[in-house]
Design a protein around this motif. Structure first.
Motif, PDB file in Angstrom:
ATOM      1  N   UNK A   1      -0.492   2.533  -4.455  1.00  0.00           N
ATOM      2  CA  UNK A   1       0.911   2.335  -4.703  1.00  0.00           C
ATOM      3  C   UNK A   1       1.404   3.522  -5.513  1.00  0.00           C
ATOM      4  N   UNK A   2       2.551   4.086  -5.135  1.00  0.00           N
ATOM      5  CA  UNK A   2       3.099   5.240  -5.815  1.00  0.00           C
ATOM      6  C   UNK A   2       4.582   5.032  -6.087  1.00  0.00           C
ATOM      7  N   UNK A   3       5.067   5.651  -7.136  1.00  0.00           N
ATOM      8  CA  UNK A   3       6.487   5.656  -7.430  1.00  0.00           C
ATOM      9  C   UNK A   3       7.069   6.899  -6.771  1.00  0.00           C
ATOM     10  N   UNK A   9       6.203   2.487  -3.501  1.00  0.00           N
ATOM     11  CA  UNK A   9       5.847   2.499  -2.095  1.00  0.00           C
ATOM     12  C   UNK A   9       4.341   2.295  -1.961  1.00  0.00           C
ATOM     13  N   UNK A  10       3.945   1.526  -0.987  1.00  0.00           N
ATOM     14  CA  UNK A  10       2.538   1.335  -0.665  1.00  0.00           C
ATOM     15  C   UNK A  10       2.204   2.311   0.449  1.00  0.00           C
ATOM     16  N   UNK A  11       1.146   3.089   0.253  1.00  0.00           N
ATOM     17  CA  UNK A  11       0.765   4.111   1.232  1.00  0.00           C
ATOM     18  C   UNK A  11      -0.655   3.850   1.705  1.00  0.00           C
ATOM     19  N   UNK A  12      -0.814   3.722   3.006  1.00  0.00           N
ATOM     20  CA  UNK A  12      -2.136   3.567   3.608  1.00  0.00           C
ATOM     21  C   UNK A  12      -2.575   4.944   4.081  1.00  0.00           C
ATOM     22  N   UNK A  13      -3.683   5.424   3.521  1.00  0.00           N
ATOM     23  CA  UNK A  13      -4.152   6.775   3.857  1.00  0.00           C
ATOM     24  C   UNK A  13      -5.651   6.769   4.100  1.00  0.00           C
ATOM     25  N   UNK A  14      -6.065   7.631   4.983  1.00  0.00           N
ATOM     26  CA  UNK A  14      -7.491   7.849   5.248  1.00  0.00           C
ATOM     27  C   UNK A  14      -7.888   9.106   4.488  1.00  0.00           C
ATOM     28  N   UNK A  26      -2.101  10.365   5.921  1.00  0.00           N
ATOM     29  CA  UNK A  26      -1.298   9.177   5.653  1.00  0.00           C
ATOM     30  C   UNK A  26      -1.028   8.467   6.973  1.00  0.00           C
ATOM     31  N   UNK A  27      -1.473   7.213   7.055  1.00  0.00           N
ATOM     32  CA  UNK A  27      -1.311   6.414   8.258  1.00  0.00           C
ATOM     33  C   UNK A  27       0.063   5.752   8.275  1.00  0.00           C
ATOM     34  N   UNK A  28       0.516   5.292   7.115  1.00  0.00           N
ATOM     35  CA  UNK A  28       1.816   4.633   7.030  1.00  0.00           C
ATOM     36  C   UNK A  28       2.228   4.422   5.593  1.00  0.00           C
ATOM     37  N   UNK A  29       3.522   4.173   5.404  1.00  0.00           N
ATOM     38  CA  UNK A  29       4.081   3.975   4.072  1.00  0.00           C
ATOM     39  C   UNK A  29       5.130   2.873   4.170  1.00  0.00           C
ATOM     40  N   UNK A  30       5.022   1.859   3.307  1.00  0.00           N
ATOM     41  CA  UNK A  30       5.928   0.713   3.353  1.00  0.00           C
ATOM     42  C   UNK A  30       6.394   0.367   1.945  1.00  0.00           C
ATOM     43  N   UNK A  31       7.400  -0.514   1.864  1.00  0.00           N
ATOM     44  CA  UNK A  31       7.966  -0.834   0.556  1.00  0.00           C
ATOM     45  C   UNK A  31       7.737  -2.267   0.105  1.00  0.00           C
TER      46      UNK A  31
END
Length: 55
Positions: A1-3, A9-14, A26-31
């Motif tokens: 989770x990053x500001x 924002x929650x970021x899914x990354x490999x 970065x696979x995706x980023x959601x709120x």
């Protein structure tokens, strides 16, 4: 989770290991947590219940 820009924002990354050049894809980023759950369901073999905060 990053500001990012004043919003969390929650970021899914490999992340790649250093011996393979390091870095991240970065696979995706959601709120929201609901969106994160959907993102995990589509791209990862784990769900929210499998995650824990890394210390």
């Amino acid at each position: 989770m990053e500001l990012i820009r004043g919003r969390y924002r929650y970021r899914l990354a490999h992340r790649y290991r250093p011996e393979f050049g390091g870095g991240a894809n970065v696979v995706g980023e959601v709120s929201s947590v609901a969106e994160l759950e959907e993102l995990l369901r589509r791209h990862a073999p784990v769900g929210l219940a499998d995650l824990h905060e890394a210390a």
